[in-house]
Write an enzyme that holds these catalytic residues in place. Sequence first.
Site, mmCIF file in Angstrom:
data_model
loop_
_atom_site.group_PDB
_atom_site.id
_atom_site.type_symbol
_atom_site.label_atom_id
_atom_site.label_comp_id
_atom_site.label_asym_id
_atom_site.label_seq_id
_atom_site.Cartn_x
_atom_site.Cartn_y
_atom_site.Cartn_z
ATOM 1 N N SER A 64 0.829 -1.121 0.106
ATOM 2 C CA SER A 64 -0.047 0.108 -0.161
ATOM 3 C C SER A 64 0.910 1.258 0.036
ATOM 4 O O SER A 64 1.464 1.557 -1.103
ATOM 5 C CB SER A 64 -1.092 0.093 1.208
ATOM 6 O OG SER A 64 -1.962 0.865 0.997
ATOM 7 N N GLU B 292 -8.597 -1.838 -3.332
ATOM 8 C CA GLU B 292 -7.921 -2.567 -4.140
ATOM 9 C C GLU B 292 -8.105 -2.214 -5.734
ATOM 10 O O GLU B 292 -7.357 -1.964 -6.546
ATOM 11 C CB GLU B 292 -8.008 -4.050 -3.947
ATOM 12 C CG GLU B 292 -7.066 -4.739 -4.709
ATOM 13 C CD GLU B 292 -5.497 -4.679 -3.966
ATOM 14 O OE1 GLU B 292 -4.604 -5.454 -4.392
ATOM 15 O OE2 GLU B 292 -5.180 -3.972 -3.040
ATOM 16 N N HIS C 185 -7.520 -5.448 -0.816
ATOM 17 C CA HIS C 185 -6.639 -4.800 -0.039
ATOM 18 C C HIS C 185 -6.557 -5.312 1.441
ATOM 19 O O HIS C 185 -6.787 -4.564 2.311
ATOM 20 C CB HIS C 185 -6.953 -3.149 -0.045
ATOM 21 C CG HIS C 185 -5.854 -2.363 -0.143
ATOM 22 N ND1 HIS C 185 -5.103 -1.866 -1.229
ATOM 23 C CD2 HIS C 185 -5.327 -1.473 1.036
ATOM 24 C CE1 HIS C 185 -4.092 -1.069 -0.764
ATOM 25 N NE2 HIS C 185 -4.252 -0.812 0.544
#
EC number: 2.3.1.122
Length: 337
Positions: A169, A273, A305
């Site tokens: 991330s 995501e 994510h």
Amino acid sequence: MKLVDRFRGAATGTSRRLMVGAVGAALLSGLVGFVGGSATASAFSRPGLPVEYLQVPSVAMGRNIKVQFQSGGANSPALYLLDGMRAQDDFSGWDINTPAFEWYYQSGISVAMPVGGQSSFYSDWYNPACGKAGCTTYKWETFLTSELPQYLSANKGVKPTGSGVVGLSMAGSSALILAAYHPDQFVYSGSLSALLDPSQGIGPSLIGLAMGDAGGYKASDMWGPKDDPAWARNDPMLQVGKLVANNTRIWVYCGNGKPSDLGGDNLPAKFLEGFVRTSNMKFQAAYNAAGGHNAVWNFDDNGTHSWEYWGAQLNAMRPDLQHTLGATPNTGDTQGA
């Protein structure tokens, strides 16, 4: 039309402000739960692994930095694992949420997990990092590229060059930038589910929202206003030519927001995501256009994510890392077994 697609079109004025607010709300709710959650004892490395908790002096930041460390043997290459937006001050998210030390035990690679750096982008900030907990100095790039490798070389017998760096991330873009500007140290860079064009479009606004929620920090203290050169300097999309010229081995992963049996079946993880995937696809195109030919691209038809997918990627890239870094597995060492 998919929800994430509605936010990707051009927008100006009021519609742009509404878009930033809507996407920001989704990003923030996703970051709260999925980029560094609460630690649970069962998630930590198993007892017996040779994991050390180092206190590494940092003149640049004016304090000692905690680093979780597992040796890969004398003169071994290093793998730096960088945390997400909500990095904690007690343990690395990689150790909280994955058995990374287990996977890389006896791999011939020394693993270093710097602890802390919430909302830092592992960058050297212009100004003190002032947030809800007060002010501190963020000079993470200096620490990671000078102070930490020197310490590990002098005290742990780790090679100061020829290392790998992997981030998720927030830190995925950081990993690419570190390799772009420090090619001798980082010959391998892994980016997992990162926004790879942070200086462009609504990127600075979204990053500012996320940093404000994750600790109360200001993006302007980090890289100045959005037109400051520091934003472009820290944008992988704009620095892709350096990675190609360096012939850095890169591993880029991003899911599509669809959960698999690994988990992550919730709206924030799915949305976030799907949102960052477009920048990853554009980065691949820019890399190829620049003549790059030393990359692994994993744009799966699933993945949200969340840590389950990042851990799976870290485990999968181990043979590639060993080959690139020239690591010699030490399977005869029974320490920690």
